[in-house]
Scaffold this active site. Structure first.
Site, short mmCIF file in Angstrom:
data_model
loop_
_atom_site.label_atom_id
_atom_site.label_comp_id
_atom_site.label_asym_id
_atom_site.label_seq_id
_atom_site.Cartn_x
_atom_site.Cartn_y
_atom_site.Cartn_z
N ALA A 8 0.87 -1.17 0.11
CA ALA A 8 -0.12 -0.08 0.07
C ALA A 8 0.74 1.20 0.06
O ALA A 8 1.67 1.40 0.81
CB ALA A 8 -1.06 0.18 1.33
N ILE A 42 4.17 -1.27 3.99
CA ILE A 42 4.14 0.25 3.21
C ILE A 42 5.11 0.38 2.09
O ILE A 42 6.20 0.20 2.06
CB ILE A 42 4.21 1.26 4.16
CG1 ILE A 42 3.57 0.59 5.62
CG2 ILE A 42 4.45 2.59 3.83
CD1 ILE A 42 2.31 0.76 5.12
N LYS A 43 4.63 0.89 0.89
CA LYS A 43 5.28 1.01 -0.30
C LYS A 43 5.85 2.71 -0.39
O LYS A 43 4.98 3.73 -0.31
CB LYS A 43 4.37 0.85 -1.44
CG LYS A 43 5.10 0.88 -2.84
CD LYS A 43 4.20 0.35 -4.00
CE LYS A 43 4.68 0.03 -5.22
NZ LYS A 43 3.80 -0.15 -6.26
N ILE A 44 7.08 2.99 -0.60
CA ILE A 44 7.54 4.10 -0.38
C ILE A 44 8.51 4.58 -1.27
O ILE A 44 9.24 3.82 -2.06
CB ILE A 44 8.58 4.46 0.93
CG1 ILE A 44 7.55 3.98 2.11
CG2 ILE A 44 9.15 5.63 1.12
CD1 ILE A 44 8.60 3.84 3.34
#
Length: 219
Positions: free
Chosen positions: A56, A83-85
């Site tokens: 996400a 978590i996609k960063i």
């Protein structure tokens, strides 16, 4: 190799998950927008279909904003969501903080081996080099995967290399040959990987012969 599906279409996810080989799902703001649905609602539903990592993505561009969004997503979504960063200086700083808090991350938009290594040093769980987008510039995106895997072989790195922006089945085969840990691809590529004309021809022959056997038995 882990096979991830790159989509926000829950019907596609159910289809591929039913095959028994789906290891995770990647999403991004563009895919969520295409679905026309609420972001968290979509991610929550996806996480219920596939038990593997579900990426996400944050939308903030500053470190504090990324951290705050990452913490909020982890607090409000199922445990298998990561978590996609983006691979920026701010993104690396956020990755380090989230890693220290025990939150898995996928650092995306990686276009060089140096970026991949820095993301790994920051504690990324996955780094996502984009193959197809490099191909679009007239260069060979697979060279990037080869460079990253060569770097990984020289050091004790636990971060997984997640090949992204995959455009055709040959990309997947080359990633397998180079030892990439994960590949994320559209449902179309999954179907193409499964399809082979000789398989179809063989099945056609088997069914034809079996029909002849049954006809002889009923004579």
């Amino acid at each position: 190799m882990e096979f991830f599906l790159d989509t926000a279409d829950v019907d596609e996810i159910r289809e591929i998950a039913a095959w028994g080989i789906l290891d995770g799902v990647t999403t991004n703001p563009s895919l969520i927008k295409k679905s026309g649905r609420d972001f968290k609602e979509v991610v929550r539903e996806i996480a219920g279909i596939c038990s593997g990592p579900i990426s996400a993505e944050v939308t903030a561009m500053d470190t504090e904003g990324m951290i705050a969004q990452g913490l909020a997503l982890k607090a409000d979504l199922p445990d298998n969501v990561i978590i996609k960063i983006p691979c920026t200086a701010e993104g690396l700083a956020a990755t380090k903080v989230l890693n220290e808090k025990g939150i898995d991350t996928n650092v995306t938009l990686v276009f060089s081996a140096a970026q991949a290594l820095m993301a790994a040093k920051a504690g990324a769980t996955y780094v996502s080099p984009f193959i197809g987008r490099i191909d679009d510039t007239g260069h060979d995106g697979m060279n990037l995967i080869a460079e990253i895997m060569e770097v990984w072989a020289s050091y004790d790195i636990t971060t997984k290399v997640l090949a992204a922006s995959i455009r055709h089945p040959t990309h997947v085969l080359q990633c397998i040959q180079l030892g990439a840990h994960t590949a994320t691809m559209p449902a179309k590529i999954f179907r193409q990987l499964m399809k082979h004309p000789l398989t179809d021809k063989g099945l056609e022959g088997f069914l034809k012969d079996w029909a002849a056997v049954e006809a002889a038995g009923n004579a």
